[in-house]
Write a protein that holds these residues in place. Structure first.
Motif, PDB file in Angstrom:
ATOM      1  N   ILE A 134      -5.572  12.995  19.220  1.00 18.01           N
ATOM      2  CA  ILE A 134      -5.642  11.673  18.598  1.00 18.01           C
ATOM      3  C   ILE A 134      -5.623  11.870  17.086  1.00 18.01           C
ATOM      4  CG2 ILE A 134      -7.001   9.577  18.302  1.00 18.01           C
ATOM      5  CD1 ILE A 134      -8.206  10.089  21.046  1.00 18.01           C
ATOM      6  N   GLY A 135      -4.620  11.299  16.423  1.00 20.42           N
ATOM      7  CA  GLY A 135      -4.529  11.504  14.986  1.00 20.42           C
ATOM      8  C   GLY A 135      -3.504  10.602  14.353  1.00 20.42           C
ATOM      9  N   VAL A 136      -2.844  11.122  13.327  1.00 16.20           N
ATOM     10  CA  VAL A 136      -1.978  10.316  12.481  1.00 16.20           C
ATOM     11  C   VAL A 136      -0.589  10.107  13.082  1.00 16.20           C
ATOM     12  CG1 VAL A 136      -1.059  12.274  11.169  1.00 16.20           C
ATOM     13  CG2 VAL A 136      -1.286  10.026  10.059  1.00 16.20           C
ATOM     14  N   ALA A 137      -0.215  10.860  14.093  1.00 16.35           N
ATOM     15  CA  ALA A 137       1.130  10.741  14.669  1.00 16.35           C
ATOM     16  C   ALA A 137       1.380   9.319  15.172  1.00 16.35           C
ATOM     17  CB  ALA A 137       1.302  11.739  15.811  1.00 16.35           C
ATOM     18  N   GLY A 138       2.452   8.711  14.709  1.00 16.82           N
ATOM     19  CA  GLY A 138       2.798   7.363  15.148  1.00 16.82           C
ATOM     20  C   GLY A 138       1.937   6.267  14.558  1.00 16.82           C
ATOM     21  N   LYS A 139       1.141   6.604  13.549  1.00 26.58           N
ATOM     22  CA  LYS A 139       0.265   5.619  12.911  1.00 26.58           C
ATOM     23  C   LYS A 139       0.617   5.486  11.439  1.00 26.58           C
ATOM     24  CE  LYS A 139      -2.656   5.313  16.497  1.00 26.58           C
ATOM     25  NZ  LYS A 139      -2.897   4.072  17.278  1.00 26.58           N
ATOM     26  N   LEU A 140       0.357   4.322  10.888  1.00 27.81           N
ATOM     27  CA  LEU A 140       0.416   4.108   9.457  1.00 27.81           C
ATOM     28  C   LEU A 140      -0.864   3.401   9.034  1.00 27.81           C
ATOM     29  CD1 LEU A 140       3.331   3.347   7.180  1.00 27.81           C
ATOM     30  CD2 LEU A 140       1.309   1.906   6.942  1.00 27.81           C
ATOM     31  N   TYR A 141      -1.509   3.957   8.042  1.00 24.40           N
ATOM     32  CA  TYR A 141      -2.766   3.406   7.544  1.00 24.40           C
ATOM     33  C   TYR A 141      -2.515   2.745   6.187  1.00 24.40           C
ATOM     34  CZ  TYR A 141      -4.862   6.380  11.126  1.00 24.40           C
ATOM     35  OH  TYR A 141      -5.178   6.973  12.316  1.00 24.40           O
ATOM     36  N   GLY A 142      -2.777   1.457   6.105  1.00 22.49           N
ATOM     37  CA  GLY A 142      -2.707   0.733   4.848  1.00 22.49           C
ATOM     38  C   GLY A 142      -4.115   0.513   4.331  1.00 22.49           C
ATOM     39  N   ILE A 143      -4.372   0.890   3.078  1.00 24.88           N
ATOM     40  CA  ILE A 143      -5.739   0.937   2.565  1.00 24.88           C
ATOM     41  C   ILE A 143      -5.854   0.117   1.280  1.00 24.88           C
ATOM     42  CG2 ILE A 143      -7.624   2.460   1.851  1.00 24.88           C
ATOM     43  CD1 ILE A 143      -5.774   4.710   3.273  1.00 24.88           C
ATOM     44  N   ASP A 144      -6.877  -0.698   1.232  1.00 28.34           N
ATOM     45  CA  ASP A 144      -7.242  -1.443   0.026  1.00 28.34           C
ATOM     46  C   ASP A 144      -8.597  -0.891  -0.420  1.00 28.34           C
ATOM     47  OD1 ASP A 144      -8.260  -3.221  -1.832  1.00 28.34           O
ATOM     48  OD2 ASP A 144      -7.608  -5.023  -0.775  1.00 28.34           O
ATOM     49  N   TYR A 145      -8.576  -0.003  -1.407  1.00 27.71           N
ATOM     50  CA  TYR A 145      -9.824   0.637  -1.838  1.00 27.71           C
ATOM     51  C   TYR A 145     -10.724  -0.315  -2.612  1.00 27.71           C
ATOM     52  CZ  TYR A 145      -8.002   5.205  -0.453  1.00 27.71           C
ATOM     53  OH  TYR A 145      -7.529   6.271   0.283  1.00 27.71           O
ATOM     54  N   LEU A 146     -10.154  -1.327  -3.245  1.00 22.00           N
ATOM     55  CA  LEU A 146     -10.962  -2.277  -4.003  1.00 22.00           C
ATOM     56  C   LEU A 146     -11.895  -3.050  -3.081  1.00 22.00           C
ATOM     57  CD1 LEU A 146     -11.633  -3.585  -6.718  1.00 22.00           C
ATOM     58  CD2 LEU A 146      -9.784  -5.215  -6.302  1.00 22.00           C
ATOM     59  N   HIS A 147     -11.371  -3.473  -1.918  1.00 26.72           N
ATOM     60  CA  HIS A 147     -12.164  -4.252  -0.963  1.00 26.72           C
ATOM     61  C   HIS A 147     -12.612  -3.420   0.236  1.00 26.72           C
ATOM     62  CE1 HIS A 147      -9.646  -7.243  -3.163  1.00 26.72           C
ATOM     63  NE2 HIS A 147     -10.802  -7.876  -3.217  1.00 26.72           N
ATOM     64  N   ASN A 148     -12.349  -2.128   0.184  1.00 31.42           N
ATOM     65  CA  ASN A 148     -12.763  -1.199   1.250  1.00 31.42           C
ATOM     66  C   ASN A 148     -12.276  -1.674   2.616  1.00 31.42           C
ATOM     67  OD1 ASN A 148     -13.963   1.135   2.218  1.00 31.42           O
ATOM     68  ND2 ASN A 148     -15.944   0.161   2.557  1.00 31.42           N
ATOM     69  N   GLN A 149     -10.979  -1.933   2.698  1.00 30.72           N
ATOM     70  CA  GLN A 149     -10.379  -2.404   3.945  1.00 30.72           C
ATOM     71  C   GLN A 149      -9.224  -1.487   4.351  1.00 30.72           C
ATOM     72  OE1 GLN A 149      -9.257  -6.434   2.989  1.00 30.72           O
ATOM     73  NE2 GLN A 149     -11.312  -7.238   3.369  1.00 30.72           N
ATOM     74  N   THR A 150      -9.122  -1.223   5.642  1.00 33.64           N
ATOM     75  CA  THR A 150      -8.040  -0.397   6.167  1.00 33.64           C
ATOM     76  C   THR A 150      -7.360  -1.101   7.319  1.00 33.64           C
ATOM     77  OG1 THR A 150      -9.162   1.660   5.547  1.00 33.64           O
ATOM     78  CG2 THR A 150      -7.428   1.826   7.214  1.00 33.64           C
ATOM     79  N   GLN A 151      -6.052  -1.141   7.282  1.00 26.00           N
ATOM     80  CA  GLN A 151      -5.262  -1.722   8.356  1.00 26.00           C
ATOM     81  C   GLN A 151      -4.508  -0.579   9.033  1.00 26.00           C
ATOM     82  OE1 GLN A 151      -4.555  -5.364   8.729  1.00 26.00           O
ATOM     83  NE2 GLN A 151      -3.476  -4.908  10.615  1.00 26.00           N
ATOM     84  N   VAL A 152      -4.609  -0.494  10.356  1.00 27.58           N
ATOM     85  CA  VAL A 152      -3.936   0.563  11.100  1.00 27.58           C
ATOM     86  C   VAL A 152      -2.762  -0.049  11.867  1.00 27.58           C
ATOM     87  CG1 VAL A 152      -4.167   2.418  12.789  1.00 27.58           C
ATOM     88  CG2 VAL A 152      -6.115   1.795  11.349  1.00 27.58           C
ATOM     89  N   TYR A 153      -1.581   0.501  11.651  1.00 29.37           N
ATOM     90  CA  TYR A 153      -0.369   0.019  12.314  1.00 29.37           C
ATOM     91  C   TYR A 153       0.091   1.056  13.330  1.00 29.37           C
ATOM     92  CZ  TYR A 153      -0.146  -2.989   8.148  1.00 29.37           C
ATOM     93  OH  TYR A 153      -0.417  -3.884   7.140  1.00 29.37           O
ATOM     94  N   ASP A 154       0.427   0.596  14.536  1.00 28.68           N
ATOM     95  CA  ASP A 154       1.065   1.463  15.527  1.00 28.68           C
ATOM     96  C   ASP A 154       2.570   1.368  15.327  1.00 28.68           C
ATOM     97  OD1 ASP A 154      -1.197   2.460  17.040  1.00 28.68           O
ATOM     98  OD2 ASP A 154      -1.447   0.414  17.804  1.00 28.68           O
ATOM     99  N   LEU A 155       3.167   2.468  14.931  1.00 28.68           N
ATOM    100  CA  LEU A 155       4.595   2.466  14.619  1.00 28.68           C
ATOM    101  C   LEU A 155       5.431   2.661  15.874  1.00 28.68           C
ATOM    102  CD1 LEU A 155       4.526   4.714  11.424  1.00 28.68           C
ATOM    103  CD2 LEU A 155       4.521   2.212  11.544  1.00 28.68           C
ATOM    104  N   GLN A 156       6.456   1.859  16.003  1.00 22.54           N
ATOM    105  CA  GLN A 156       7.366   1.970  17.136  1.00 22.54           C
ATOM    106  C   GLN A 156       8.685   2.585  16.667  1.00 22.54           C
ATOM    107  OE1 GLN A 156       6.286   1.336  20.193  1.00 22.54           O
ATOM    108  NE2 GLN A 156       4.341   0.775  19.228  1.00 22.54           N
ATOM    109  N   PRO A 157       9.138   3.651  17.300  1.00 17.86           N
ATOM    110  CA  PRO A 157      10.402   4.266  16.897  1.00 17.86           C
ATOM    111  C   PRO A 157      11.571   3.295  17.048  1.00 17.86           C
ATOM    112  CG  PRO A 157       9.162   5.721  18.369  1.00 17.86           C
ATOM    113  CD  PRO A 157       8.489   4.378  18.409  1.00 17.86           C
ATOM    114  N   ASP A 158      12.383   3.186  16.024  1.00 16.98           N
ATOM    115  CA  ASP A 158      13.626   2.414  16.072  1.00 16.98           C
ATOM    116  C   ASP A 158      14.715   3.389  16.510  1.00 16.98           C
ATOM    117  OD1 ASP A 158      16.044   1.136  15.558  1.00 16.98           O
ATOM    118  OD2 ASP A 158      15.260   0.060  13.818  1.00 16.98           O
ATOM    119  N   THR A 159      15.019   3.407  17.804  1.00 21.07           N
ATOM    120  CA  THR A 159      15.924   4.400  18.366  1.00 21.07           C
ATOM    121  C   THR A 159      17.291   4.378  17.699  1.00 21.07           C
ATOM    122  OG1 THR A 159      14.791   4.209  20.492  1.00 21.07           O
ATOM    123  CG2 THR A 159      16.940   5.274  20.497  1.00 21.07           C
ATOM    124  N   ALA A 160      17.816   3.193  17.463  1.00 22.03           N
ATOM    125  CA  ALA A 160      19.125   3.089  16.824  1.00 22.03           C
ATOM    126  C   ALA A 160      19.096   3.650  15.409  1.00 22.03           C
ATOM    127  CB  ALA A 160      19.588   1.639  16.820  1.00 22.03           C
TER     128      ALA A 160
END
Length: 270
Positions: free
Chosen positions: A218-244
């Protein structure tokens, strides 16, 4: 045994962490990681990767150290100003951990050089914070089947993700091109840079790299972390491969500098 008695003593505290042990420390010793960019983001990344005991660390940067960047590049010292980042980083890191092999690469990432730069490395960490360089590295890693991690810091905002990385089902995670619609939302080109935010993102990246190199599923593979350090907020995105998109990139291969919008700088004369 891969580790010497001196290395076991040197790394006795991380070895003592539950789940680590000598075996995991040896996995780090066997790893070969290329870091592109030894500036604000790359500086803390190479510092802690080296200190953690990664066996081979390539440091690719053709730039020099500037006084106004010192606040976010703590691997360097004032007497290093105007010297090449890659060379001075390798020197400073060896002084802390002589058990890692540090290889400075005074070369720009560009279509003509990227294939050669990737040879022998297991993982690429792109700390260039430069869109054309991200694209060159993305395409080259697809062509050469290399996993890579990319991230950026803009003022209080930051993001990072793991791309073309192996997943538990045997497939590969999405690429950087697949994530462009998300990463563009985190771009903030207002002037200024904060040292602490660069350090914070660098530490997060290194933690994920260590887990990946040790085989934590379990780790960073296939994930994107968006971070707002000012408000101490993190958004985690599950990335889907665009095959084309992925197949099109593989078929096209590595493009030209003009295609990437990449400005070519003269080769470093050392």
């Amino acid at each position: 045994m891969i580790l010497s008695e001196k290395e076991i003593q040197h790394f006795k505290n991380p070895i003592a962490v539950p789940g680590m042990g000598v075996g995991m420390q040896e996995k780090l010793k066997e790893a070969r990681v290329l870091v592109v960019g030894a500036g604000g983001l790359g500086s803390p990344v190479v510092q802690y990767l080296s200190a953690s005991g990664v066996g081979v660390l390539g440091i690719a940067d053709y730039g020099v150290i500037n006084d106004e960047d010192m606040h976010r590049q703590p691997v360097y010292q004032m007497q290093d100003i105007r010297k090449h980042k890659a060379k001075m980083a390798a020197s400073r890191l060896w002084a802390v951990n002589p058990y890692t092999k540090h290889y400075p690469i005074l070369m720009q990432v560009k279509p003509e050089t990227i294939g050669m730069m990737l040879v022998g490395f297991d993982l690429v960490i792109d700390c260039s914070q430069h869109l054309p360089s991200h694209l060159v590295i993305n395409d080259a890693c697809l062509v050469h089947d290399k996993p890579f991690i990319t991230g950026e810091v803009h003022n209080w905002m930051a993001w990072f993700g793991g791309f073309n990385m192996p997943l538990v089902d045997g497939t590969r995670s999405a690429t950087y091109r697949c994530a462009l619609p998300i990463t563009e939302e985190y771009r903030n080109f207002d002037a200024g840079a904060i040292g602490a935010t660069h350090g914070a993102l660098g530490m997060q990246i290194v933690c994920e790299v260590i887990k990946y190199l040790m085989g934590v599923p379990i780790g960073v593979a296939g994930k994107l972390y968006g971070i707002d350090y000012l408000h101490n907020q993190t958004q985690v995105y599950d990335l889907q491969p665009d095959t084309a998109q992925i197949e099109g990139t593989r078929a096209a291969g590595i493009l030209t500098a003009d295609d990437y919008g990449l400005e070519i700088v003269p080769d470093v004369e050392d």
